[in-house]
Design an enzyme around this catalytic site. Structure first.
Site, short mmCIF file in Angstrom:
data_model
loop_
_atom_site.label_atom_id
_atom_site.label_comp_id
_atom_site.label_asym_id
_atom_site.label_seq_id
_atom_site.Cartn_x
_atom_site.Cartn_y
_atom_site.Cartn_z
N GLY A 163 0.80 -1.23 0.00
CA GLY A 163 0.00 0.00 0.00
C GLY A 163 0.83 1.27 0.00
O GLY A 163 0.27 2.37 -0.06
N GLN A 164 2.14 1.14 0.06
CA GLN A 164 2.99 2.34 0.05
C GLN A 164 2.79 3.09 -1.26
O GLN A 164 2.68 2.48 -2.32
CB GLN A 164 4.47 1.95 0.18
CG GLN A 164 4.85 1.45 1.56
CD GLN A 164 6.33 1.08 1.61
OE1 GLN A 164 7.20 1.90 1.33
NE2 GLN A 164 6.62 -0.18 1.94
N SER A 165 2.79 4.43 -1.16
CA SER A 165 2.44 5.24 -2.33
C SER A 165 3.32 4.92 -3.53
O SER A 165 2.84 4.87 -4.66
CB SER A 165 2.51 6.73 -1.98
OG SER A 165 3.75 7.04 -1.43
#
Ligand code: GTP
Ligand code: MG
Length: 171
Positions: A61-63
């Site tokens: 989910g890290q940008s």
């Protein structure tokens, strides 16, 4: 016996929402990881239920990795979208990512089920699943079956209810 129906599930949501912890809980206990670390890129996990054989794409989910998500939309039959119910500051970011997802050409106009986990319900300042669904404007989703469950992924609470709903949608 009969061959189980194979389904591809895409697990999405912001970093730290609890995706990997949830997927880990759904695996047979002898294959569960002892320690969960932030996902780099994505992991592929497989597990079976009574009637289905699941392949889960557990995305980071890290940008910087969110651009990977869209490459897996076409081959997915359902989506699990995880929200950290206690992360009020980033609820709007989660909504933005959800809206981008739902408006993507490979997702739009498909009846694929979307299961939401309002996760971390054990934390004192967690929003209820009703509040989370209001913040994300889930009632606006008209073209897909969706369902939201409050969950505590560490204890495994709420996960089976969600998976049961998903199975009914796919079966
Ligand atoms: P990325 O892989 O970075 O996208 O994160 P993720 O969504 O996979 O989150 P992960 O499963 O790695 O969990 C992040 C942190 O939240 C870990 O420290 C988990 O132990 C914790 N966590 C997950 N679910 C819960 C929950 O229901 N309650 C609480 N209190 N903590 C949780
Ligand atoms: Mg992860």
């Amino acid at each position: 016996g009969l061959k189980k129906k194979e389904v591809n599930i895409l697990c999405l949501g912001l970093d730290n929402s609890g995706k990997t912890t949830i997927i880990n809980q759904l695996k047979p206990s002898n294959t569960q990881a002892q320690e969960i670390v932030p996902t780099i890129g994505f992991n592929i996990e497989k597990f079976k239920s009574s009637s289905l054989s699941f392949t889960v794409f557990d995305m980071s989910g890290q940008s910087r990795y969110r651009s990977l998500w869209e490459h897996y939309y076409k081959e997915s039959h359902a989506i699990i979208f995880v929200i950290d119910s206690s992360d009020k500051l980033r609820m709007v970011v989660a909504k933005e990512e959800l809206d981008t997802l739902l408006n993507h050409e490979d997702i739009q106009d498909r009846k694929m089920p979307v299961l939401f986990f309002a996760n971390k319900m054990d934390l004192r300042d967690a929003l209820s699943s009703v509040k989370v669904s209001q913040k994300l404007c889930l009632e606006n989703i008209k073209d897909k079956p969706w369902h939201i469950c409050a969950s505590n992924a560490i204890k495994g609470e709420g996960l089976q209810e969600g998976l049961d709903w998903l199975q009914d949608q796919i079966a």
